[in-house]
Design a protein around this motif. Structure first.
Motif, PDB file in Angstrom:
ATOM      1  N   HIS A   5       0.834  -1.208   0.000  1.00  0.00           N
ATOM      2  CA  HIS A   5       0.000   0.000   0.000  1.00  0.00           C
ATOM      3  C   HIS A   5       0.869   1.259   0.000  1.00  0.00           C
ATOM      4  O   HIS A   5       0.601   2.203  -0.753  1.00  0.00           O
ATOM      5  CB  HIS A   5      -0.930  -0.033   1.219  1.00  0.00           C
ATOM      6  CG  HIS A   5      -2.007   0.988   1.177  1.00  0.00           C
ATOM      7  ND1 HIS A   5      -1.957   2.131   1.922  1.00  0.00           N
ATOM      8  CD2 HIS A   5      -3.163   1.046   0.466  1.00  0.00           C
ATOM      9  CE1 HIS A   5      -3.037   2.849   1.690  1.00  0.00           C
ATOM     10  NE2 HIS A   5      -3.785   2.216   0.809  1.00  0.00           N
ATOM     11  N   LEU A   8       2.637   1.642  -3.399  1.00  0.00           N
ATOM     12  CA  LEU A   8       1.722   2.127  -4.434  1.00  0.00           C
ATOM     13  C   LEU A   8       1.383   3.607  -4.237  1.00  0.00           C
ATOM     14  O   LEU A   8       1.246   4.346  -5.210  1.00  0.00           O
ATOM     15  CB  LEU A   8       0.442   1.287  -4.456  1.00  0.00           C
ATOM     16  CG  LEU A   8       0.580  -0.099  -5.072  1.00  0.00           C
ATOM     17  CD1 LEU A   8      -0.717  -0.883  -4.920  1.00  0.00           C
ATOM     18  CD2 LEU A   8       0.977  -0.019  -6.524  1.00  0.00           C
ATOM     19  N   VAL A  69      -2.056   1.966 -11.162  1.00  0.00           N
ATOM     20  CA  VAL A  69      -1.776   2.194  -9.733  1.00  0.00           C
ATOM     21  C   VAL A  69      -3.049   2.627  -9.012  1.00  0.00           C
ATOM     22  O   VAL A  69      -3.329   2.164  -7.896  1.00  0.00           O
ATOM     23  CB  VAL A  69      -0.650   3.240  -9.556  1.00  0.00           C
ATOM     24  CG1 VAL A  69      -0.524   3.668  -8.112  1.00  0.00           C
ATOM     25  CG2 VAL A  69       0.672   2.672 -10.044  1.00  0.00           C
ATOM     26  N   ALA A  72      -5.201  -0.462  -8.608  1.00  0.00           N
ATOM     27  CA  ALA A  72      -4.619  -1.359  -7.597  1.00  0.00           C
ATOM     28  C   ALA A  72      -4.852  -0.819  -6.188  1.00  0.00           C
ATOM     29  O   ALA A  72      -5.205  -1.580  -5.274  1.00  0.00           O
ATOM     30  CB  ALA A  72      -3.128  -1.544  -7.860  1.00  0.00           C
ATOM     31  N   LEU A  73      -4.677   0.476  -5.993  1.00  0.00           N
ATOM     32  CA  LEU A  73      -4.937   1.066  -4.676  1.00  0.00           C
ATOM     33  C   LEU A  73      -6.408   0.937  -4.300  1.00  0.00           C
ATOM     34  O   LEU A  73      -6.738   0.647  -3.143  1.00  0.00           O
ATOM     35  CB  LEU A  73      -4.523   2.536  -4.654  1.00  0.00           C
ATOM     36  CG  LEU A  73      -3.059   2.817  -4.369  1.00  0.00           C
ATOM     37  CD1 LEU A  73      -2.752   4.289  -4.590  1.00  0.00           C
ATOM     38  CD2 LEU A  73      -2.693   2.405  -2.967  1.00  0.00           C
TER      39      LEU A  73
END
Length: 84
Positions: A5, A8, A69, A72-73
Protein backbone atom coordinates in the motif's frame (compact mmCIF):
# COMPACT_ATOMS: atom_id res chain seq x y z
CA UNK A 1 -0.14 -5.72 2.66
CA UNK A 2 0.79 -2.40 4.30
CA UNK A 3 4.16 -2.31 2.50
CA UNK A 4 2.46 -2.76 -0.87
CA UNK A 5 0.00 0.00 0.00
CA UNK A 6 2.80 2.43 0.89
CA UNK A 7 4.78 1.55 -2.24
CA UNK A 8 1.72 2.13 -4.43
CA UNK A 9 1.01 5.47 -2.75
CA UNK A 10 4.59 6.62 -3.34
CA UNK A 11 4.38 5.40 -6.95
CA UNK A 12 1.10 7.28 -7.34
CA UNK A 13 2.68 10.51 -6.14
CA UNK A 14 5.69 10.16 -8.43
CA UNK A 15 3.62 9.23 -11.49
CA UNK A 16 1.18 12.09 -10.81
CA UNK A 17 3.97 14.67 -10.74
CA UNK A 18 5.72 13.23 -13.79
CA UNK A 19 2.47 13.00 -15.74
CA UNK A 20 1.69 16.64 -14.97
CA UNK A 21 5.16 17.70 -16.14
CA UNK A 22 4.96 15.63 -19.33
CA UNK A 23 1.54 17.03 -20.20
CA UNK A 24 2.82 20.56 -19.71
CA UNK A 25 5.76 19.84 -22.03
CA UNK A 26 3.46 19.11 -24.97
CA UNK A 27 3.09 21.72 -27.65
CA UNK A 28 -0.16 23.65 -27.73
CA UNK A 29 -2.32 22.67 -30.68
CA UNK A 30 -4.08 26.03 -30.79
CA UNK A 31 -7.25 27.10 -29.10
CA UNK A 32 -8.05 26.96 -25.44
CA UNK A 33 -5.68 27.98 -22.70
CA UNK A 34 -2.55 27.45 -24.81
CA UNK A 35 -3.41 30.63 -26.76
CA UNK A 36 -3.40 32.63 -23.56
CA UNK A 37 0.24 31.75 -22.89
CA UNK A 38 1.54 32.22 -26.42
CA UNK A 39 0.92 28.70 -27.72
CA UNK A 40 -1.29 30.02 -30.50
CA UNK A 41 1.56 31.99 -32.05
CA UNK A 42 3.33 28.94 -33.38
CA UNK A 43 3.52 28.43 -37.09
CA UNK A 44 1.24 26.00 -38.84
CA UNK A 45 4.05 23.56 -39.58
CA UNK A 46 2.76 20.69 -37.49
CA UNK A 47 6.18 19.03 -37.35
CA UNK A 48 6.07 15.86 -35.31
CA UNK A 49 9.69 15.06 -34.75
CA UNK A 50 11.28 12.22 -32.86
CA UNK A 51 11.24 14.15 -29.59
CA UNK A 52 7.51 14.86 -29.85
CA UNK A 53 6.72 11.22 -30.66
CA UNK A 54 8.83 10.03 -27.74
CA UNK A 55 7.13 12.54 -25.46
CA UNK A 56 3.76 11.18 -26.61
CA UNK A 57 4.85 7.60 -25.93
CA UNK A 58 6.20 8.41 -22.47
CA UNK A 59 3.02 10.31 -21.62
CA UNK A 60 0.77 7.43 -22.69
CA UNK A 61 2.87 4.84 -20.85
CA UNK A 62 2.95 6.96 -17.71
CA UNK A 63 -0.79 7.59 -17.96
CA UNK A 64 -1.52 3.87 -18.22
CA UNK A 65 0.81 3.20 -15.28
CA UNK A 66 -0.96 5.90 -13.26
CA UNK A 67 -4.33 4.31 -14.03
CA UNK A 68 -3.14 0.85 -13.03
CA UNK A 69 -1.78 2.19 -9.73
CA UNK A 70 -5.12 3.93 -9.04
CA UNK A 71 -7.03 0.71 -9.72
CA UNK A 72 -4.62 -1.36 -7.60
CA UNK A 73 -4.94 1.07 -4.68
CA UNK A 74 -8.72 0.98 -4.98
CA UNK A 75 -8.77 -2.81 -4.97
CA UNK A 76 -6.45 -2.98 -1.97
CA UNK A 77 -8.61 -0.53 -0.05
CA UNK A 78 -11.79 -2.34 -1.06
CA UNK A 79 -10.64 -5.80 -0.01
CA UNK A 80 -8.73 -4.78 3.11
CA UNK A 81 -11.76 -3.03 4.53
CA UNK A 82 -10.31 0.45 4.02
CA UNK A 83 -8.32 0.26 7.28
CA UNK A 84 -4.99 1.22 5.78
Amino acid sequence: MDVLHVILQILLGITSLLLTLLILLHKGRGGGLSDMFGGGMSSGLSSSGVAERNLNRFTVILGVTWGIVIIALGLIMRFSGGDS
